[in-house]
Design an enzyme around this catalytic site. Sequence first.
Site, PDB file in Angstrom:
ATOM      1  N   ASN A   1       0.855  -1.192   0.000  1.00  0.00           N
ATOM      2  CA  ASN A   1       0.000   0.000   0.000  1.00  0.00           C
ATOM      3  C   ASN A   1       0.889   1.239   0.000  1.00  0.00           C
ATOM      4  O   ASN A   1       0.777   2.111   0.856  1.00  0.00           O
ATOM      5  CB  ASN A   1      -0.954  -0.011   1.200  1.00  0.00           C
TER       6      ASN A   1
ATOM      7  N   GLU B   1       4.431   7.969  -1.340  1.00  0.00           N
ATOM      8  CA  GLU B   1       5.646   8.651  -1.781  1.00  0.00           C
ATOM      9  C   GLU B   1       6.807   8.451  -0.809  1.00  0.00           C
ATOM     10  O   GLU B   1       7.973   8.458  -1.215  1.00  0.00           O
ATOM     11  CB  GLU B   1       5.367  10.142  -1.976  1.00  0.00           C
TER      12      GLU B   1
ATOM     13  N   HIS C   1       7.639   5.668   0.749  1.00  0.00           N
ATOM     14  CA  HIS C   1       8.310   4.431   0.338  1.00  0.00           C
ATOM     15  C   HIS C   1       9.136   4.638  -0.936  1.00  0.00           C
ATOM     16  O   HIS C   1      10.261   4.156  -1.053  1.00  0.00           O
ATOM     17  CB  HIS C   1       7.279   3.327   0.066  1.00  0.00           C
TER      18      HIS C   1
ATOM     19  N   GLN D   1       3.477  -8.674  13.851  1.00  0.00           N
ATOM     20  CA  GLN D   1       3.530  -7.357  14.481  1.00  0.00           C
ATOM     21  C   GLN D   1       2.158  -6.731  14.689  1.00  0.00           C
ATOM     22  O   GLN D   1       2.054  -5.564  15.069  1.00  0.00           O
ATOM     23  CB  GLN D   1       4.433  -6.418  13.679  1.00  0.00           C
TER      24      GLN D   1
ATOM     25  N   GLY E   1      12.113   4.412   7.111  1.00  0.00           N
ATOM     26  CA  GLY E   1      11.701   5.792   7.286  1.00  0.00           C
ATOM     27  C   GLY E   1      11.770   6.238   8.735  1.00  0.00           C
ATOM     28  O   GLY E   1      11.489   5.482   9.660  1.00  0.00           O
TER      29      GLY E   1
ATOM     30  N   ASP F   1       8.723   6.132  11.572  1.00  0.00           N
ATOM     31  CA  ASP F   1       8.704   5.097  12.605  1.00  0.00           C
ATOM     32  C   ASP F   1      10.015   5.207  13.392  1.00  0.00           C
ATOM     33  O   ASP F   1      10.907   4.363  13.281  1.00  0.00           O
ATOM     34  CB  ASP F   1       8.546   3.721  11.971  1.00  0.00           C
TER      35      ASP F   1
END
Length: 280
Positions: free
Chosen positions: A28, A31, A33, A63, A150, A153
């Site tokens: 899903n 930008e 990613h 998770q 990223g 997180d």
Amino acid sequence: MQLIHDIAGLRQALAADPRRAFVPTMGNLHEGHLTLIRQARAALDAQGSGGLVVASIFVNRLQFAPHEDFDRYPRTLARDCELLQAAGCDVVFAPDERELYPEPQGYKVQPPTELADILEGEFRPGFFTGVCTVVAKLFNIVRPSIALFGKKDYQQLMVLRRMVAQMALPIQIIGGETTRSAEGLALSSRNGYLSELERAEALRLSRTLKAMLARWAAGEQDLSLLEAEAMAHLRAHGWQPDYVCLRRQHDLGPAQAGQPVVALAAAKLGATRLIDNIEG
């Protein structure tokens, strides 16, 4: 670009080039990613010609808590592959659950409690064990020299950096800056759950973090008061915050004057849980 679903096929495809930059995702894609994919290519190019940019797409059950959104998490493989190809990805690994977990995953990577049981770990017990286990398994399969995650997180990035360091894995971890919309909303795969009105309200989360950082920088040192007032501000506008806090950047301990800090928050807006952070 190659799309591969099995471990044996992936290892065969990767055998041609030992230099690999890896971007693990749950699909899903947005930008943020794709920016990591482009950064992966740039990181390889900085080390010389060649190298493969590899992305994985796998919604990792380990998770997710039983009450979370594993079953409804969007699966958009065809669209994701189009975006990855346009961004310069060379190989996409998209296994099904039976391929990655052919039997119950009894062996798991347990991160240290002082880092993994605070903030996200407090409100999502077992989350970082699930993250570390699947990432360690993917690292063993892909064998990258570079891996990108990223900064949105923030705690996850710190947990994985320490895992790689303590396990002496020969992988350079690169943290990509948070990608935001023109209005300032941190991009997230879960933003698609927001209604139009909720999306406008969601901007309050980053504004609250910026305001808390500004007050800290101006000399307000009552950490408990700053955090409590930020939580109350969100609640007054319909949010259900899990935490809003100021922490030290290097270890996520409580903020201290004179040390670099980061403001972090997790809060539900309607049925959607959002996270954000801003370094001070």
